[in-house]
Write a protein that holds these residues in place. Structure first.
Motif, PDB file in Angstrom:
ATOM      1  N   UNK A 107     -26.387 -19.526   5.696  1.00 31.52           N
ATOM      2  CA  UNK A 107     -27.396 -19.346   6.749  1.00 31.52           C
ATOM      3  C   UNK A 107     -27.446 -20.562   7.671  1.00 31.52           C
ATOM      4  N   UNK A 108     -27.541 -21.753   7.067  1.00 24.59           N
ATOM      5  CA  UNK A 108     -27.726 -22.967   7.852  1.00 24.59           C
ATOM      6  C   UNK A 108     -26.509 -23.300   8.708  1.00 24.59           C
ATOM      7  N   UNK A 109     -25.325 -23.101   8.144  1.00 24.22           N
ATOM      8  CA  UNK A 109     -24.115 -23.379   8.917  1.00 24.22           C
ATOM      9  C   UNK A 109     -24.004 -22.437  10.104  1.00 24.22           C
ATOM     10  N   UNK A 110     -24.387 -21.172   9.906  1.00 28.55           N
ATOM     11  CA  UNK A 110     -24.371 -20.218  11.010  1.00 28.55           C
ATOM     12  C   UNK A 110     -25.379 -20.579  12.087  1.00 28.55           C
ATOM     13  N   UNK A 111     -26.579 -20.975  11.666  1.00 30.92           N
ATOM     14  CA  UNK A 111     -27.616 -21.365  12.614  1.00 30.92           C
ATOM     15  C   UNK A 111     -27.191 -22.598  13.405  1.00 30.92           C
ATOM     16  N   UNK A 112     -26.674 -23.597  12.694  1.00 30.34           N
ATOM     17  CA  UNK A 112     -26.297 -24.846  13.372  1.00 30.34           C
ATOM     18  C   UNK A 112     -25.192 -24.603  14.394  1.00 30.34           C
ATOM     19  N   UNK A 113     -24.177 -23.852  14.010  1.00 21.75           N
ATOM     20  CA  UNK A 113     -23.064 -23.591  14.928  1.00 21.75           C
ATOM     21  C   UNK A 113     -23.537 -22.831  16.158  1.00 21.75           C
ATOM     22  N   UNK A 114     -24.385 -21.826  15.956  1.00 20.92           N
ATOM     23  CA  UNK A 114     -24.853 -21.012  17.076  1.00 20.92           C
ATOM     24  C   UNK A 114     -25.743 -21.821  18.022  1.00 20.92           C
ATOM     25  N   UNK A 115     -26.654 -22.602  17.475  1.00 21.52           N
ATOM     26  CA  UNK A 115     -27.550 -23.375  18.324  1.00 21.52           C
ATOM     27  C   UNK A 115     -26.798 -24.441  19.116  1.00 21.52           C
ATOM     28  N   UNK A 116     -25.875 -25.106  18.438  1.00 18.35           N
ATOM     29  CA  UNK A 116     -25.103 -26.128  19.149  1.00 18.35           C
ATOM     30  C   UNK A 116     -24.296 -25.517  20.290  1.00 18.35           C
ATOM     31  N   UNK A 117     -23.758 -24.334  20.051  1.00 22.97           N
ATOM     32  CA  UNK A 117     -22.994 -23.656  21.106  1.00 22.97           C
ATOM     33  C   UNK A 117     -23.878 -23.309  22.297  1.00 22.97           C
ATOM     34  N   UNK A 118     -25.179 -23.200  22.071  1.00 21.98           N
ATOM     35  CA  UNK A 118     -26.119 -22.867  23.133  1.00 21.98           C
ATOM     36  C   UNK A 118     -26.799 -24.097  23.718  1.00 21.98           C
ATOM     37  N   UNK A 119     -26.318 -25.282  23.325  1.00 21.39           N
ATOM     38  CA  UNK A 119     -26.852 -26.522  23.879  1.00 21.39           C
ATOM     39  C   UNK A 119     -28.116 -27.016  23.223  1.00 21.39           C
ATOM     40  N   UNK A 120     -28.438 -26.499  22.044  1.00 26.01           N
ATOM     41  CA  UNK A 120     -29.624 -26.929  21.304  1.00 26.01           C
ATOM     42  C   UNK A 120     -29.197 -27.908  20.215  1.00 26.01           C
ATOM     43  N   UNK A 121     -29.869 -29.034  20.139  1.00 23.98           N
ATOM     44  CA  UNK A 121     -29.579 -30.007  19.086  1.00 23.98           C
ATOM     45  C   UNK A 121     -30.103 -29.479  17.759  1.00 23.98           C
ATOM     46  N   UNK A 122     -29.223 -29.317  16.795  1.00 25.29           N
ATOM     47  CA  UNK A 122     -29.593 -28.828  15.465  1.00 25.29           C
ATOM     48  C   UNK A 122     -29.302 -29.942  14.469  1.00 25.29           C
TER      49      UNK A 122
END
Length: 472
Positions: A107-122
């Motif tokens: 879950x966390x790896x998916x969230x981090x990758x997606x947010x970073x791709x959208x310009x959100x610092x995770x």
């Protein structure tokens, strides 16, 4: 200072003190919006762990309100909820504390990758264990498979000092929150919730009070008392550690101070904290431990895998006819916890005397334990079954009768939880029948089984024969 808020995603870290993710978010000077998500991982939990997590979130929410903040509660897939909150609040950062079991990591790896791709610092932080799994290595650079050298490798390490409670800045406007009670995280507990609730100590203050009481009254005798089934000889902090209502680091330094003061049981307490770390070390490096045999050679072992079989049902309901096993299983259903020594006994009886797959026991514990932890549960069951790392040898089959004589010599533990053993049973034993589903049709007036589902001596002989036939 900025008015752009930061999201703090709370999962198993329901505390204000020594909370690295919360502290980092607050240190930025930005407003902090704490959020608890009933997400895909939470939804997968068994009845008792999900209910207990909800209780922890409720108390944590009240603590946040006392600090001038709020806990925003939402239900849904973690990434979807975080995206929605980012859109609603304008947040550009999300902070959380790391977990190490396979479901949480995925879950966390998916969230981090997606947010970073959208310009959100995770940003994820270390908080759940003393030492992160990849920071403890053998001399050859691998991971530890045996506890004792793992303990020797970390016993002199400094895990860092606990962090103080941060000052939280509120946003200009709070996003909408679901009502936690309406999410019914305890629905599967049914009538058992009312029975189990008095045995819990929920929240950061309760956890600290437990630690303080243990340090004052229990730690000196801990090395011996923790195995006495009838005695309250443990810290009872497991439910608080698993929900993150107290940090392992806080417990570690309390234990170290006690050891420096010459308190007799302090080092044993520290070893138990490191045993918890060892479980997370293993689940990180060998995630298959949560669902299949850690040792591949056990894959061919002819376990019983039918959870509906009569003897397995008797084990679950505390009706095996082996009083020490039944007492432990009823303690579990009445309190949501089980004495650690008893956990080993019931696991050995199921996997060795009954030759039943450890996964059946693991799943039952996951449904019933308020202190359920995916790493500790998996390691404990595989240790008992003999299929895991640093496991009890296959030929070590706990004799429940001799174990009862040694660790419950006067029968107090058995009478405390098995009503049928007494003419005038205590409330603790009677409470089991209030917690048990009516569909089980159990009553304290029932006759206790005349003989066990598996005799102690016969079960040992059968287990050894099965192991030897497989070349163990």
């Amino acid at each position: 200072m900025t008015s752009t808020p930061i999201l703090y995603w709370a999962r198993r870290d329901f505390r204000l003190g020594d909370n690295p993710a919360l502290a980092a978010a607050a240190a930025s000077g930005a407003p902090v919006i704490p959020v608890f998500i009933v997400d895909e991982v939470v939804e997968s939990h068994g009845a008792a762990p999900k209910w207990r997590l909800g209780l922890g979130a409720e108390v944590f929410g009240a603590a946040l309100e006392g600090a001038g903040a709020r806990l925003i509660v939402r239900r849904g897939r973690a990434l979807d909820v975080l995206r929605a909150l980012i859109a609603e609040t304008g947040a550009r950062e999300v902070h959380w504390n790391r977990l190490y079991d396979p479901a949480s990591r995925a879950r966390d790896e998916g969230v981090k990758a997606a947010l970073k791709a959208e310009g959100i610092a995770a940003r994820s932080h270390a908080a759940h264990v003393l030492f992160e799994p990849w920071t403890v290595e053998t001399g050859t650079g691998g991971f530890y498979r045996v506890y004792t050298p793992f303990w020797k490798a970390v016993r002199g390490r400094d895990p860092g000092d606990p962090l103080p409670v941060p000052k939280l800045r509120a946003p200009g406007a709070w996003p909408a929150s679901d009502d936690l009670a309406s999410l019914a995280l305890g629905a599967a507990m049914n009538r058992g919730a009312e029975v189990v609730l008095p045995h819990l100590a929920v929240g950061e203050r309760a956890a600290q009070a437990r630690l303080d009481a243990f340090l004052e009254n229990g730690i000196d005798a801990y090395a011996e008392a923790r195995d006495d089934l009838a005695r309250n000889g443990t810290s009872q902090l497991s439910e608080n550690l698993t929900c993150g209502e107290i940090s392992a680091r806080t417990c570690w330094w309390a234990g170290r101070r006690a050891m420096e003061e010459g308190r007799a049981g302090a080092e044993t307490f520290l070893k138990e904290l490191v045993w918890r770390d060892f479980a997370h070390h293993l689940v990180h490096h060998t995630p298959h431990i949560v669902e299949r045999n850690w040792r591949e050679e056990w894959e061919a072992f002819p376990w019983n895998t039918d959870a509906s079989r009569a003897d397995v049902v008797a084990w679950q309901r505390g009706r095996t006819g082996m009083a020490i096993v039944d007492a432990a299983m009823r303690e579990l259903y009445t309190t949501g916890r089980m004495h650690n020594r008893a956990r080993m006994l019931v696991a050995s009886y199921l996997t060795k005397h009954m030759l039943t797959h450890w996964k059946i026991g693991l799943d039952w514990f996951e449904d019933c334990l308020v202190d359920w932890d995916p790493a500790s549960n998996a390691m404990g069951w595989q240790w008992s079954a003999g299929s895991g790392p640093d496991a009890t040898p296959y030929f070590r089959v706990f004799n429940p009768e001799t174990q009862a004589e040694k660790f419950d010599p006067h029968g107090r533990y058995r009478r405390r939880w098995v009503a049928e053993l007494s003419a005038n049973p205590p409330e603790t034993a009677l409470a089991f029948f209030e917690a048990a589903p009516r569909s089980w049709g159990m009553s304290p007036d029932d006759a206790y089984p005349a003989r066990p589902v598996v005799d102690a001596a016969e079960g040992r002989r059968r287990a050894l024969a099965a192991y030897e036939s497989r070349g163990f």
